[in-house]
Design an enzyme around this catalytic site. Structure first.
Site, PDB file in Angstrom:
ATOM      1  N   HIS A  77      46.016  60.544   4.465  1.00 55.59           N
ATOM      2  CA  HIS A  77      45.409  59.451   3.648  1.00 55.59           C
ATOM      3  C   HIS A  77      44.148  59.164   4.695  1.00 55.59           C
ATOM      4  O   HIS A  77      43.206  58.659   3.787  1.00 55.59           O
ATOM      5  CB  HIS A  77      46.071  57.819   3.518  1.00 55.59           C
ATOM      6  CG  HIS A  77      45.378  56.823   3.125  1.00 55.59           C
ATOM      7  ND1 HIS A  77      45.217  56.818   1.892  1.00 55.59           N
ATOM      8  CD2 HIS A  77      45.532  55.617   3.727  1.00 55.59           C
ATOM      9  CE1 HIS A  77      45.115  55.780   1.824  1.00 55.59           C
ATOM     10  NE2 HIS A  77      44.231  55.210   2.684  1.00 55.59           N
ATOM     11  N   ASP A 125      39.082  53.887   2.284  1.00 55.24           N
ATOM     12  CA  ASP A 125      40.916  53.276   1.236  1.00 55.24           C
ATOM     13  C   ASP A 125      39.903  51.991   0.523  1.00 55.24           C
ATOM     14  O   ASP A 125      39.658  52.053  -0.766  1.00 55.24           O
ATOM     15  CB  ASP A 125      41.429  52.423   2.777  1.00 55.24           C
ATOM     16  CG  ASP A 125      43.272  52.396   1.882  1.00 55.24           C
ATOM     17  OD1 ASP A 125      44.313  52.473   1.349  1.00 55.24           O
ATOM     18  OD2 ASP A 125      42.466  50.767   1.840  1.00 55.24           O
TER      19      ASP A 125
END
Length: 364
Positions: free
Chosen positions: A305, A106
């Site tokens: 994610h 991320d």
């Protein structure tokens, strides 16, 4: 003795430009620095630390400045990318090393990539999870994000820009907000196609209005959620959100590096259901130019994610295989470079928090 060292998670604090940085390390051998994203902590790497230690590496997962037990500078501009990169360099030096492989997820992926770009002599290889590498440049970021939402809704990065605004939504119920945010971006709990996109906020609404309200994702136990919530309940969210509030400063700071490739060995792992990989598909397609030493690019089917938490075994295999290839290549090119320590199957976690002596509580 080596297997005992590999089996223990060691919490420590080191001096850095941020003031102090908390990290957790496991294993011995060449250093692998692990950098988390939003809204996480070192704990997001809990399943990778023992695997890397078992493969013969010294793995160190940091709390990025503003998170966990690391320092939290007060000014917003103290969270610009340049500062986070220098924190990473300081960690390598504080651990008595001259170089490291850096791996990020991320925001940590962007921090890792920029660390490799600006300090190729320190970061000899870079692993990117979730967020692809896109060289500096292009239009001013806040202008781009402002156009994404349109008149009826606002992109989440724009929503995070105003100090205090997102904090007012999150901090009254940190645990509930985190549970919804994690679920919204996980493969097994994300909203179905056609439902409102949780990356956007309706005008006058809240980001959490579009979060799922069902069970936690399979990778996240109640105990895991307690760890994350406990850290943010103690620290607040401002330090973490300040990363988003520096995107224009980063754009200005990195202007001399517009279009620059990263030439060290690289690895990318993305989730096929992660918006980061679909929105940035052009960046992945450009890897032959932007990451000319890319070893492999993997998209994991049915993965969202939170890649290393959703699919820890697969990610661990990809990381350790790639690290072995990096070490082999380095050894051929430089006979004095350190080799991994002998592999130890006894490298199992004995403490995930300072008070614990049991293994991971993740339901996986």
């Amino acid at each position: 003795m080596r297997s005992e060292q590999n089996a223990v998670l060691r919490h420590r604090t080191v001096e850095a430009p941020a003031g102090r940085l908390h990290l957790v390390e496991q294993g011995t051998g060449p250093l692998v620095l692990l950098v988390h994203g939003f809204p996480e902590s070192w704990y997001s790497w809990r399943r990778q630390l023992p695997a890397l230690a078992a493969a013969g590496y010294r793995a160190a997962a940091i709390d990025v400045r503003g998170y966990g037990r690391s320092s939290k500078p007060e000014t917003t501009d103290a969270y610009r990318m340049f500062d986070l990169v220098e924190d990473n360099v300081a960690v390598v030096r504080a651990l008595g090393e001259e170089e490291a492989v850096v791996i990020g997820h991320d925001w940590g992926s962007t921090i890792a990539a920029t660390s490799a770009l600006l300090h190729p002599g320190v970061f000899r290889a870079v692993g990117l999870l979730s967020v692809p590498y896109a060289p500096p440049g292009g239009p001013r970021p806040t202008d781009v994000f402002g156009r994404i939402g349109g008149p009826e809704q606002e992109f989440y990065v724009s929503y995070f820009q105003e100090p205090g605004r997102a904090e007012a939504e999150i901090e009254p119920d940190v645990r509930g907000w985190l549970a919804g945010f994690y679920a919204a971006l996980s493969a097994d709990t994300m909203p179905a196609e056609g439902e409102p996109d949780p990356h956007f906020v309706a005008r006058g609404g809240r980001l959490r209005d579009r979060f799922p309200t069902g069970p936690l994702p399979a990778w996240l136990s109640e105990d895991d959620l307690d760890v994350y919530a406990g850290e943010f309940e103690r620290t607040g969210l401002t330090g973490a959100l300040n990363r988003y509030r520096n995107v224009d400063r980063d754009w200005e700071d990195l202007a001399p590096h517009r279009g620059a490739p990263i030439t060290q060995p690289a690895l990318f792992i993305g989730g096929a259901l992660d918006a980061s990989t679909t929105w940035m598909a052009d960046a992945i397609d450009a890897y032959p130019t932007t990451l000319p030493a890319l070893s492999a690019s993997h998209l994991l089917d049915d993965c969202g994610h939170w890649i290393q938490q959703e699919r820890p075994d697969e990610v661990n295999r990809l990381l350790t295989d790639w690290l072995a290839s990096v070490q082999e290549s380095s050894s051929r090119g430089n006979g004095t470079r350190r080799r991994p320590a002998p592999r130890s199957d006894a490298a199992l976690p004995t403490s995930l928090r300072p008070s614990e002596t049991e293994g991971s509580t993740s339901r996986r």
